[in-house]
Write a protein that holds these residues in place. Structure first.
Motif, PDB file in Angstrom:
ATOM      1  N   ASP A 186       5.030  -0.002   9.332  1.00  0.00           N
ATOM      2  CA  ASP A 186       6.220   0.202   8.722  1.00  0.00           C
ATOM      3  C   ASP A 186       5.650   0.521   7.155  1.00  0.00           C
ATOM      4  O   ASP A 186       4.674   0.166   6.512  1.00  0.00           O
ATOM      5  N   VAL A 187       6.482   1.595   6.573  1.00  0.00           N
ATOM      6  CA  VAL A 187       6.434   1.854   5.124  1.00  0.00           C
ATOM      7  C   VAL A 187       7.662   1.451   4.496  1.00  0.00           C
ATOM      8  O   VAL A 187       8.749   1.677   5.011  1.00  0.00           O
ATOM      9  N   TYR A 188       7.377   0.679   3.466  1.00  0.00           N
ATOM     10  CA  TYR A 188       8.414   0.055   2.947  1.00  0.00           C
ATOM     11  C   TYR A 188       8.766   0.753   1.262  1.00  0.00           C
ATOM     12  O   TYR A 188       7.884   1.091   0.741  1.00  0.00           O
ATOM     13  N   ASP A 197      -1.100  13.698  -2.319  1.00  0.00           N
ATOM     14  CA  ASP A 197      -0.265  14.683  -2.217  1.00  0.00           C
ATOM     15  C   ASP A 197       0.914  14.819  -1.299  1.00  0.00           C
ATOM     16  O   ASP A 197       1.799  15.663  -1.240  1.00  0.00           O
ATOM     17  N   SER A 198       0.719  14.065  -0.269  1.00  0.00           N
ATOM     18  CA  SER A 198       1.679  13.973   1.008  1.00  0.00           C
ATOM     19  C   SER A 198       2.756  12.869   0.976  1.00  0.00           C
ATOM     20  O   SER A 198       2.460  11.905   1.690  1.00  0.00           O
ATOM     21  N   TRP A 199       3.721  13.151   0.113  1.00  0.00           N
ATOM     22  CA  TRP A 199       4.574  12.176  -0.294  1.00  0.00           C
ATOM     23  C   TRP A 199       5.393  12.349   1.026  1.00  0.00           C
ATOM     24  O   TRP A 199       5.623  13.199   1.827  1.00  0.00           O
ATOM     25  N   ILE A 200       6.345  11.042   1.305  1.00  0.00           N
ATOM     26  CA  ILE A 200       6.931  10.880   2.645  1.00  0.00           C
ATOM     27  C   ILE A 200       8.601  11.020   2.099  1.00  0.00           C
ATOM     28  O   ILE A 200       9.286  11.650   2.876  1.00  0.00           O
ATOM     29  N   ALA A 201       8.963  10.588   1.088  1.00  0.00           N
ATOM     30  CA  ALA A 201      10.494  10.732   0.514  1.00  0.00           C
ATOM     31  C   ALA A 201      10.432  10.957  -0.796  1.00  0.00           C
ATOM     32  O   ALA A 201       9.622  10.111  -1.701  1.00  0.00           O
ATOM     33  N   HIS A 251       0.842  -1.307   0.129  1.00  0.00           N
ATOM     34  CA  HIS A 251       0.125   0.043  -0.092  1.00  0.00           C
ATOM     35  C   HIS A 251       0.951   1.166   0.150  1.00  0.00           C
ATOM     36  O   HIS A 251       0.580   2.426   0.626  1.00  0.00           O
ATOM     37  N   GLU A 252       2.086   1.138  -0.644  1.00  0.00           N
ATOM     38  CA  GLU A 252       2.644   2.350  -1.106  1.00  0.00           C
ATOM     39  C   GLU A 252       2.484   2.974  -2.453  1.00  0.00           C
ATOM     40  O   GLU A 252       2.304   1.907  -3.515  1.00  0.00           O
ATOM     41  N   TRP A 253       2.618   4.067  -2.812  1.00  0.00           N
ATOM     42  CA  TRP A 253       2.176   4.531  -4.160  1.00  0.00           C
ATOM     43  C   TRP A 253       3.782   5.179  -4.587  1.00  0.00           C
ATOM     44  O   TRP A 253       4.500   5.501  -3.777  1.00  0.00           O
ATOM     45  N   VAL A 254       4.031   5.180  -5.797  1.00  0.00           N
ATOM     46  CA  VAL A 254       5.052   5.683  -6.571  1.00  0.00           C
ATOM     47  C   VAL A 254       4.691   6.647  -7.492  1.00  0.00           C
ATOM     48  O   VAL A 254       3.908   6.136  -8.505  1.00  0.00           O
ATOM     49  N   LYS A 255       5.273   7.723  -7.541  1.00  0.00           N
ATOM     50  CA  LYS A 255       5.161   8.778  -8.736  1.00  0.00           C
ATOM     51  C   LYS A 255       6.335   9.241  -9.277  1.00  0.00           C
ATOM     52  O   LYS A 255       7.273   9.469  -8.675  1.00  0.00           O
ATOM     53  N   VAL A 278      18.332  11.346   4.633  1.00  0.00           N
ATOM     54  CA  VAL A 278      18.683  11.718   3.493  1.00  0.00           C
ATOM     55  C   VAL A 278      19.958  11.008   3.250  1.00  0.00           C
ATOM     56  O   VAL A 278      20.763  10.598   4.177  1.00  0.00           O
ATOM     57  N   ASP A 279      20.012  10.726   1.886  1.00  0.00           N
ATOM     58  CA  ASP A 279      21.427   9.870   1.302  1.00  0.00           C
ATOM     59  C   ASP A 279      21.185   8.584   1.805  1.00  0.00           C
ATOM     60  O   ASP A 279      22.417   7.820   1.348  1.00  0.00           O
ATOM     61  N   VAL A 280      20.405   7.910   2.483  1.00  0.00           N
ATOM     62  CA  VAL A 280      20.243   6.369   2.692  1.00  0.00           C
ATOM     63  C   VAL A 280      19.954   5.631   1.426  1.00  0.00           C
ATOM     64  O   VAL A 280      19.024   6.065   0.822  1.00  0.00           O
ATOM     65  N   LYS A 281      20.761   4.679   1.222  1.00  0.00           N
ATOM     66  CA  LYS A 281      20.461   3.803   0.224  1.00  0.00           C
ATOM     67  C   LYS A 281      19.614   2.699   0.386  1.00  0.00           C
ATOM     68  O   LYS A 281      19.697   1.965   1.590  1.00  0.00           O
ATOM     69  N   LEU A 282      18.182   2.499  -0.341  1.00  0.00           N
ATOM     70  CA  LEU A 282      17.430   1.657   0.065  1.00  0.00           C
ATOM     71  C   LEU A 282      17.343   0.352  -1.037  1.00  0.00           C
ATOM     72  O   LEU A 282      17.398   0.734  -2.330  1.00  0.00           O
ATOM     73  N   ASP A 283      17.181  -0.675  -0.779  1.00  0.00           N
ATOM     74  CA  ASP A 283      16.656  -1.798  -1.689  1.00  0.00           C
ATOM     75  C   ASP A 283      15.202  -2.034  -1.732  1.00  0.00           C
ATOM     76  O   ASP A 283      14.731  -1.550  -0.845  1.00  0.00           O
ATOM     77  N   ALA A 284      14.514  -2.194  -2.681  1.00  0.00           N
ATOM     78  CA  ALA A 284      13.254  -2.625  -2.880  1.00  0.00           C
ATOM     79  C   ALA A 284      12.684  -3.381  -1.811  1.00  0.00           C
ATOM     80  O   ALA A 284      13.384  -4.593  -1.448  1.00  0.00           O
ATOM     81  N   GLY A 285      11.570  -3.082  -0.952  1.00  0.00           N
ATOM     82  CA  GLY A 285      11.408  -3.856   0.213  1.00  0.00           C
ATOM     83  C   GLY A 285      11.835  -3.423   1.587  1.00  0.00           C
ATOM     84  O   GLY A 285      11.491  -3.780   2.515  1.00  0.00           O
ATOM     85  N   ASP A 286      12.920  -2.665   1.454  1.00  0.00           N
ATOM     86  CA  ASP A 286      13.427  -2.085   2.605  1.00  0.00           C
ATOM     87  C   ASP A 286      12.469  -1.009   3.613  1.00  0.00           C
ATOM     88  O   ASP A 286      11.752  -0.679   2.952  1.00  0.00           O
TER      89      ASP A 286
END
Length: 124
Positions: free
Chosen positions: A64-66, A93-97, A10-14, A43-51
């Motif tokens: 948790d938001v993945y 409209d309220s993106w997290i990162a 239940h996350e969205w990506v734009k 900021v500057d944290v590297k994430l893999d899909a699912g982190d």
């Protein structure tokens, strides 16, 4: 900006060029109830899909938001520090990162709006 893509968490990506705005869906904020706190990523944290990207706390629970895709956090929505309820008011409209996208092909793994609506109906 591109159309929204959705994850099973239940996350969205734009997508905007090589940047990906990430937030939680309207379905997610409805099931959480009144959001009282958002723990933003660094900021500057590297994430893999699912982190884990962030934590959203509501009056009911902490959730948790993945990250639906891999990338590096280049910006966080600091408005959510003072006003976490913005997610309840307008989840899209309220993106997290914002992430710089590492692998654009990962977007193909995500659902479009029609697929996501069907997924939510099956889950309920």
């Amino acid at each position: 900006m591109g159309k929204l893509k959705y994850s099973k968490d239940h996350e969205w990506v734009k997508i905007d060029g090589d940047r990906a705005y990430i937030g939680i869906t309207d379905h997610a904020q409805e099931s959480l109830g009144d959001i009282v706190f958002v723990e933003l990523p660094e900021v500057d944290v590297k994430l893999d899909a699912g982190d884990q990207l962030a934590v959203v706390e509501s009056v009911k629970a902490a959730s948790d938001v993945y990250s639906p895709i891999s990338g590096t956090v280049i910006e966080v929505n600091e408005e959510l520090d003072a006003s976490p309820e913005l997610i309840n008011e307008n989840a899209y409209d309220s993106w997290i990162a914002i992430l710089s996208i590492k692998d654009v092909s990962e977007l193909d793994e995500l659902m479009d709006e029609t697929e996501y609506e069907k997924f939510c109906k099956e889950e309920d």
